[in-house]
Motif scaffolding. Structure first.
Motif, PDB file in Angstrom:
ATOM      1  N   ILE A 128     -22.993  -8.347 -28.228  1.00  0.00           N
ATOM      2  CA  ILE A 128     -23.781  -9.342 -27.426  1.00  0.00           C
ATOM      3  C   ILE A 128     -25.286  -9.621 -28.444  1.00  0.00           C
ATOM      4  N   PHE A 129     -25.800  -8.441 -29.287  1.00  0.00           N
ATOM      5  CA  PHE A 129     -27.135  -8.695 -29.601  1.00  0.00           C
ATOM      6  C   PHE A 129     -26.782  -9.612 -30.712  1.00  0.00           C
ATOM      7  N   ASP A 130     -25.822  -9.322 -31.460  1.00  0.00           N
ATOM      8  CA  ASP A 130     -25.311 -10.369 -32.660  1.00  0.00           C
ATOM      9  C   ASP A 130     -25.211 -11.692 -32.220  1.00  0.00           C
ATOM     10  N   GLN A 131     -24.459 -11.676 -30.976  1.00  0.00           N
ATOM     11  CA  GLN A 131     -24.352 -13.273 -30.658  1.00  0.00           C
ATOM     12  C   GLN A 131     -25.572 -13.796 -30.181  1.00  0.00           C
ATOM     13  N   VAL A 132     -26.478 -13.158 -29.632  1.00  0.00           N
ATOM     14  CA  VAL A 132     -27.832 -13.658 -29.453  1.00  0.00           C
ATOM     15  C   VAL A 132     -28.603 -14.119 -30.413  1.00  0.00           C
ATOM     16  N   GLU A 133     -28.651 -13.269 -31.378  1.00  0.00           N
ATOM     17  CA  GLU A 133     -29.246 -13.679 -32.740  1.00  0.00           C
ATOM     18  C   GLU A 133     -28.527 -14.865 -33.365  1.00  0.00           C
ATOM     19  N   ARG A 134     -27.269 -14.914 -33.299  1.00  0.00           N
ATOM     20  CA  ARG A 134     -26.631 -16.075 -33.769  1.00  0.00           C
ATOM     21  C   ARG A 134     -26.945 -17.355 -33.076  1.00  0.00           C
ATOM     22  N   LEU A 135     -27.231 -17.367 -31.733  1.00  0.00           N
ATOM     23  CA  LEU A 135     -27.438 -18.417 -30.930  1.00  0.00           C
ATOM     24  C   LEU A 135     -28.966 -18.844 -31.381  1.00  0.00           C
ATOM     25  N   GLY A 136     -29.819 -17.579 -31.480  1.00  0.00           N
ATOM     26  CA  GLY A 136     -31.061 -17.841 -31.801  1.00  0.00           C
ATOM     27  C   GLY A 136     -31.291 -18.857 -32.732  1.00  0.00           C
ATOM     28  N   GLN A 137     -30.580 -18.623 -34.052  1.00  0.00           N
ATOM     29  CA  GLN A 137     -30.648 -19.183 -35.404  1.00  0.00           C
ATOM     30  C   GLN A 137     -30.192 -20.493 -35.240  1.00  0.00           C
ATOM     31  N   GLU A 138     -28.930 -20.859 -34.279  1.00  0.00           N
ATOM     32  CA  GLU A 138     -28.443 -21.880 -34.328  1.00  0.00           C
ATOM     33  C   GLU A 138     -29.485 -23.051 -33.774  1.00  0.00           C
ATOM     34  N   ALA A 139     -29.984 -22.437 -32.715  1.00  0.00           N
ATOM     35  CA  ALA A 139     -30.971 -23.392 -31.706  1.00  0.00           C
ATOM     36  C   ALA A 139     -32.364 -23.522 -32.615  1.00  0.00           C
ATOM     37  N   TYR A 140     -32.572 -22.815 -33.606  1.00  0.00           N
ATOM     38  CA  TYR A 140     -33.732 -22.965 -34.393  1.00  0.00           C
ATOM     39  C   TYR A 140     -33.261 -24.150 -35.385  1.00  0.00           C
ATOM     40  N   ASP A 141     -32.085 -23.854 -36.070  1.00  0.00           N
ATOM     41  CA  ASP A 141     -31.659 -25.009 -37.056  1.00  0.00           C
ATOM     42  C   ASP A 141     -31.398 -26.236 -36.328  1.00  0.00           C
ATOM     43  N   ALA A 142     -31.214 -26.235 -35.120  1.00  0.00           N
ATOM     44  CA  ALA A 142     -31.044 -27.633 -34.396  1.00  0.00           C
ATOM     45  C   ALA A 142     -32.384 -28.057 -33.795  1.00  0.00           C
ATOM     46  N   THR A 156     -35.501  -6.320 -30.581  1.00  0.00           N
ATOM     47  CA  THR A 156     -34.554  -5.812 -31.453  1.00  0.00           C
ATOM     48  C   THR A 156     -33.642  -4.919 -30.664  1.00  0.00           C
ATOM     49  N   LEU A 157     -32.518  -4.539 -31.430  1.00  0.00           N
ATOM     50  CA  LEU A 157     -31.815  -3.372 -30.835  1.00  0.00           C
ATOM     51  C   LEU A 157     -32.661  -2.221 -30.315  1.00  0.00           C
ATOM     52  N   ALA A 158     -33.502  -1.827 -31.473  1.00  0.00           N
ATOM     53  CA  ALA A 158     -34.218  -0.611 -31.036  1.00  0.00           C
ATOM     54  C   ALA A 158     -35.367  -1.021 -29.650  1.00  0.00           C
ATOM     55  N   ASP A 159     -35.811  -2.239 -29.754  1.00  0.00           N
ATOM     56  CA  ASP A 159     -36.743  -2.450 -28.675  1.00  0.00           C
ATOM     57  C   ASP A 159     -35.896  -2.419 -27.420  1.00  0.00           C
ATOM     58  N   LEU A 160     -34.679  -2.450 -27.208  1.00  0.00           N
ATOM     59  CA  LEU A 160     -33.901  -2.262 -26.101  1.00  0.00           C
ATOM     60  C   LEU A 160     -33.575  -0.913 -25.823  1.00  0.00           C
ATOM     61  N   GLY A 161     -33.838  -0.190 -26.892  1.00  0.00           N
ATOM     62  CA  GLY A 161     -33.176   1.417 -26.752  1.00  0.00           C
ATOM     63  C   GLY A 161     -31.938   1.605 -27.237  1.00  0.00           C
ATOM     64  N   PHE A 162     -31.453   0.722 -27.951  1.00  0.00           N
ATOM     65  CA  PHE A 162     -30.008   1.014 -28.394  1.00  0.00           C
ATOM     66  C   PHE A 162     -29.748   1.155 -29.767  1.00  0.00           C
ATOM     67  N   GLU A 163     -28.824   1.639 -30.262  1.00  0.00           N
ATOM     68  CA  GLU A 163     -28.415   1.998 -31.715  1.00  0.00           C
ATOM     69  C   GLU A 163     -27.039   1.102 -31.950  1.00  0.00           C
ATOM     70  N   GLY A 198     -34.922 -26.433 -31.886  1.00  0.00           N
ATOM     71  CA  GLY A 198     -35.303 -26.093 -30.726  1.00  0.00           C
ATOM     72  C   GLY A 198     -35.397 -24.690 -30.639  1.00  0.00           C
ATOM     73  N   GLY A 199     -35.462 -24.010 -29.606  1.00  0.00           N
ATOM     74  CA  GLY A 199     -35.847 -22.412 -29.558  1.00  0.00           C
ATOM     75  C   GLY A 199     -34.885 -21.715 -28.744  1.00  0.00           C
ATOM     76  N   PHE A 200     -34.939 -20.378 -28.623  1.00  0.00           N
ATOM     77  CA  PHE A 200     -34.116 -19.556 -27.807  1.00  0.00           C
ATOM     78  C   PHE A 200     -34.944 -18.406 -27.357  1.00  0.00           C
ATOM     79  N   VAL A 201     -34.900 -18.140 -25.998  1.00  0.00           N
ATOM     80  CA  VAL A 201     -35.554 -17.253 -25.385  1.00  0.00           C
ATOM     81  C   VAL A 201     -34.756 -16.158 -25.229  1.00  0.00           C
ATOM     82  N   ALA A 202     -35.079 -14.779 -25.901  1.00  0.00           N
ATOM     83  CA  ALA A 202     -34.561 -13.667 -25.359  1.00  0.00           C
ATOM     84  C   ALA A 202     -35.294 -12.502 -24.499  1.00  0.00           C
ATOM     85  N   ARG A 203     -35.207 -12.146 -23.569  1.00  0.00           N
ATOM     86  CA  ARG A 203     -36.101 -11.082 -23.014  1.00  0.00           C
ATOM     87  C   ARG A 203     -35.344 -10.048 -22.281  1.00  0.00           C
ATOM     88  N   PHE A 204     -36.206  -8.821 -22.133  1.00  0.00           N
ATOM     89  CA  PHE A 204     -35.523  -7.647 -21.631  1.00  0.00           C
ATOM     90  C   PHE A 204     -36.219  -7.252 -20.359  1.00  0.00           C
TER      91      PHE A 204
END
Ligand SMILES: Cc1cc2nc3c(=O)[nH]c(=O)nc-3n(C[C@H](O)[C@H](O)[C@H](O)COP(=O)(O)OP(=O)(O)OC[C@H]3O[C@@H](n4cnc5c(N)ncnc54)[C@H](O)[C@@H]3O)c2cc1C
Length: 436
Positions: free
Chosen positions: A54-68, A190-197, A70-76
């Motif tokens: 999921i994390f990798d997909q969210v990062e990909r979407l964040g990058q795609e939104a930036y390239d277009a 980041t994954l570490a912010d979420l408490g994950f490895e 726009g922005g992409f919000v991810a919060r925990f």
């Protein structure tokens, strides 16, 4: 400036996304959003492979939104608290999303819709992850169907070309339709912010399956040694990284057997939506209080692939090592737990839910209840598959077994932990007496 928030959940793609396309036509610039839901995350092991996916997909979407542009919000955090804050941080006209039919999600969405209403924002959810949902395919008497054959027939009769039409979300996903991020949202957790490895498990590319896989699906799907016999699309269907419309359209054109298997997915999701209690208890009230066995040693042997039944063991080891198991092996492994070992299907359902990268509550619960004979649709309770006959039929050369159980055929491989005939009779007898 007023904006529309688009909340991604099981739809981690911009392309052919029903709710996102609607948001992009809502008249307000769109800010896509993903929430790492603390309530779900706190139950997962710290190295959960799905979270990395999921994390990798969210990062990909964040990058795609930036390239277009726009922005992409991810919060925990806890979803209601995140929305309370978002509604303060942004001038939100509407929250758009795609429907999610699981019990927790439907309750959560009702709460968020209420919150939005109190803040004067619109809340809209769209059908995206199935072709037909909820009450769209019912029996002639207006009831949810409990016969898959009849459901599938009605589903196929109802399906029109427009049901598979892609939504124009990708085309509309451009600077003039997108909202700007507040500074605080420029950094995503980041994954570490979420408490994950990080824990990567191999997943197939997020694109439609190769033409020959689809073409030969009906002939090859039952043989677990053939890695190209099935589509391996389950993880992408689960997280929406591939559009269900495109996949089902491809199946409809080329291989009806594949279409039919995917209709099971709509079917189980429809059943779970109608009967949310079946996530936790047998659909069939007669089968709710069976005297299931408790044997921690045998259960452990099952989880570790040490039952002495090679197809079961190969499946469990494939699951433990890759987060995926071939459907034939899922049938063998599940059947063995609920019948030969006569243990509660919920134990197995729970184990699969922790390990499967494609874990999907409706499919998992539906199939486990089918195997246990407790479901809305189910194998007859007295049917007990023989692991040896399945081995002969689906992996006669032990190719799949040898791939996952290297010690098979040596004296290190265990003897069967239960005799098939004994286990079979024990289960039938106990169910016969325990059924109300
Ligand atoms: C005990 C048990 C538990 C299962 N748990 C899950 C689960 O958690 N998540 C999950 O997606 N599938 C589950 N399945 C169904 C099936 O095993 C997987 O969908 C399939 O093995 C995934 O591989 P594939 O994508 O290559 O499937 P393919 O054979 O290529 O099928 C294409 C798609 O059709 C759907 N499909 C196929 N078979 C079924 C089925 N029996 N029921 C519902 N949908 C189906 C899936 O979405 C699958 O991705 C389970 C089956 C059993 C017997």
């Amino acid at each position: 400036m007023k904006i529309t928030l688009f909340w991604h959940r099981r739809d981690l793609r911009f392309q052919d996304n029903a709710g996102l396309a609607a948001a992009l036509q809502s008249g307000h610039p769109v800010l896509p959003l993903f929430i790492y839901d603390q309530t779900i995350l706190e139950k997962l092991p710290r190295d959960d492979a799905r979270l990395t996916f999921i994390f990798d997909q969210v990062e990909r979407l964040g990058q795609e939104a930036y390239d277009a542009g726009g922005g992409f919000v991810a919060r925990f955090g806890k979803v209601p608290e995140i929305f309370e804050q978002l509604l303060k941080d942004y001038d939100v006209a509407a929250i758009y999303t795609n429907e999610d039919y699981e019990p927790y999600a439907t309750e959560r969405d009702t709460a968020i819709a209420k919150l939005a209403e109190q803040a004067g924002a619109e809340f809209k959810a769209f059908k995206d992850q199935v072709i037909f949902a909820k009450d769209e395919v019912l029996t002639k008497n207006g009831k949810p169907s409990k016969v898959f054959g009849a459901y599938s027939k009605a589903w196929q009769a109802k399906a029109k070309p427009e049901d598979f039409e892609p939504h124009p979300s990708q085309r509309l996903f451009k600077r003039e339709n997108l909202a700007a991020l507040k500074a605080a949202d420029k950094k995503r957790p980041t994954l570490a912010d979420l408490g994950f490895e990080r824990h990567e498990q191999p997943t197939p590319p997020a694109k439609l399956p190769a033409a020959d896989v689809v073409k030969n699906y009906d002939k090859k799907r039952d043989f677990p040694a053939d890695n190209k016999g099935t589509t391996h699309m389950s993880v992408h269907l689960r997280f929406g990284t591939v559009s269900v419309r495109q996949l089902m359209h491809q199946a409809q054109e080329v291989n009806i057997k594949l279409l039919n298997e995917m209709i099971w997915r709509d079917f189980f999701m429809m059943l779970l939506w109608h009967y949310p209690n079946t996530a936790e208890e047998a659909y069939d009230p007669k089968m709710r209080d069976l005297p299931y066995r408790d044997d921690p040693e045998q259960y452990k042997a099952w989880t570790e692939g040490r039952t002495g039944y090679p197809l079961v063991d190969a499946g469990m080891r494939q699951l433990n090592q890759t987060g995926y198991m071939h459907n034939r092996a899922r049938i063998a492994a599940a059947g063995f737990l609920v019948k030969q070992l006569f243990m509660d299907w919920k134990l197995g359902e729970h184990y699969f839910s922790e390990k499967l990268i494609d874990y999907d509550m409706s499919n998992n619960v539906g199939n486990w209840q089918w195997m246990a004979g407790t479901g809305a649709v189910a194998a007859p309770w007295f049917r007990v598959y023989s692991p040896d006959s399945q081995q002969k039929q689906y992996d006669p050369d032990y190719k799949y077994v040898k791939q996952w159980v290297p010690e098979f055929g040596t004296d290190k491989y265990p003897a069967p932990i239960v005799d098939h005939k004994f286990g079979r009779e024990r289960a039938i007898d106990a169910i016969r007496k325990g059924r109300k």
